[in-house]
Design a protein around this motif. Structure first.
Motif, PDB file in Angstrom:
ATOM      1  N   ASN A   1       0.849  -1.138  -0.005  1.00  0.00           N
ATOM      2  CA  ASN A   1      -0.059  -0.113  -0.083  1.00  0.00           C
ATOM      3  C   ASN A   1       0.806   1.067  -0.010  1.00  0.00           C
TER       4      ASN A   1
ATOM      5  N   GLY B   1      -4.596  -4.910  -0.991  1.00  0.00           N
ATOM      6  CA  GLY B   1      -3.477  -4.650  -0.066  1.00  0.00           C
ATOM      7  C   GLY B   1      -3.138  -6.104   0.673  1.00  0.00           C
TER       8      GLY B   1
ATOM      9  N   ALA C   1      -2.081  -6.744   5.620  1.00  0.00           N
ATOM     10  CA  ALA C   1      -1.061  -5.999   5.698  1.00  0.00           C
ATOM     11  C   ALA C   1      -0.105  -6.108   6.776  1.00  0.00           C
TER      12      ALA C   1
END
Length: 375
Positions: free
Chosen positions: A60, A118, A133
């Motif tokens: 990201n 992401g 993430a």
């Protein structure tokens, strides 16, 4: 008076033009030496010729991942020794290290790729895993191997040898990030492909074919790449799209094709959208996740060709960023270094674009550098 006014205007225009030209150049934000990570340091002590290049990507806007082996596959005997495959988090604003995923593997076919939203897919050992993430496992899919990664005994030309790459898995994520192509090379010259939704690993399509050097995914098709040919699978039909070239998906419907000295951007129906020149081939291709930009590298030894006249043995690589909606190049970073006879040049280079296409990260040997790009 009018003469003074005109002079002032010209000075202001020149100043504005100079500022604008300067603003178009990528700006170095930070650099980090990955040798400060103990596992990457272990990699640097190996023979680089037998090591795969690392890969880098943006999870990201705030997180970068570096995926690498710390050793190479062993061969020549019935038992392979394990080594490590690592996925290291790097903070996008500073280059500082974050979390890390590490896997004990026997094969050099491990991969880490970012998907829509992401999340992160990691293919390592005998499992395909999805991580969030924050590096927490979300789900997993078995990718079993009959000998669990150990070499297979084969007979060739009247002799026997142990093949450590007899059976393996591969994967590639399609441009939109919704689909992952999972390939199982069950034995030499035979591969089974499955297109899976990245959300739940459900299968949308499957196909059996022979093995290729590289297989790249779109949502419903694939590119099959060999040194002398690129083949497109679309609407369940195989078509040779170019000879002596390489190819990449920009989108599901748009291709980047490159030969030794030139590239084309072409739609699946064959319409050429743009053409351009290359130094020597285009490699290390990378898309931005959410923007209409991609990046690639092109370059060679100074003095490449005949006659050899300049700076040999130095090597250069041009990292170019292209906007495929505007059909124009928007940025370029030139890399140059003096090399010796044992150098790998830029064969271990890795690049990545931020999701919005506004930042470029370059990994050259162990040096990771982040640039701000023109808008």
């Amino acid at each position: 008076m009018w003469r003074c006014f005109i002079v002032i205007c010209l000075v202001l225009l020149a100043t504005f033009a100079g500022c604008r030209a300067k603003a178009q150049k990528p700006v170095l934000l930070w650099s980090q030496d990955l040798a400060h990570d103990q596992d990457f340091q272990k990699r640097l002590g190996q023979d680089l010729i037998v090591l795969r290049p690392p890969t880098i990507d943006f999870l990201n806007a705030k997180q970068i991942i570096v995926a690498f082996d710390d050793g190479a596959i062993s061969g020549g005997g019935p038992v392979s020794e394990p080594f490590g495959f690592h996925v290291l988090e790097v903070k996008a604003d500073s280059g500082s290290f974050g979390k890390k995923l590490s896997f004990s593997v026997l094969s050099d076919s491990s991969q880490a790729q970012v998907i829509k939203g992401g999340d992160l897919l990691v293919l390592a050992g005998e499992k395909l895993q999805k991580f969030s993430a924050d590096f927490q496992e979300v789900s997993a899919l078995p990718t079993p191997l009959r000998l669990h990664g150990q070499p297979t005994k084969q007979v060739f030309a009247g002799g026997t040898y142990w093949n450590p790459r007899y059976e393996r898995w591969l994967m590639d994520v399609a441009p939109g990030g919704d689909t992952v192509l999972l390939g199982h090379i069950e034995k030499p010259l035979q591969m089974h492909l499955q297109w899976l939704r990245t959300s739940d690993f459900s299968v949308t399509k499957s196909l059996s074919t022979h093995t290729w050097k590289d297989v790249l995914a779109s949502d419903n098709g694939a590119l099959f790449i060999e040194p002398m040919k690129a083949m497109l699978l679309s609407d369940d039909k195989f078509t040779v799209i170019c000879n002596r070239c390489e190819a990449h998906f920009i989108t599901d419907d748009l291709l980047f094709l490159n030969e030794e000295k030139a590239y084309e951007i072409k739609s699946l129906n064959g319409e050429v959208k743009a053409r351009g020149k290359l130094s020597v081939y285009a490699s290390t291709f990378k898309r931005a996740q959410s923007a209409s930009r991609f990046a690639y590298s092109t370059g060679a030894y100074r003095g490449y060709g005949f006659p050899l006249v300049t700076h040999f043995p130095s090597v250069h690589s041009d990292i170019r960023v292209y906007d495929w909606k505007q059909m124009k190049q928007v940025a370029e970073v030139d890399l140059n270094k003096h090399v010796g006879s044992e150098s790998m040049g830029y064969s271990k280079l890795a690049i990545a674009l931020s999701p919005d296409g506004k930042q470029l990260v370059i990994l050259d040997d162990s040096k990771l550098s982040c640039y701000s790009l023109p808008q």
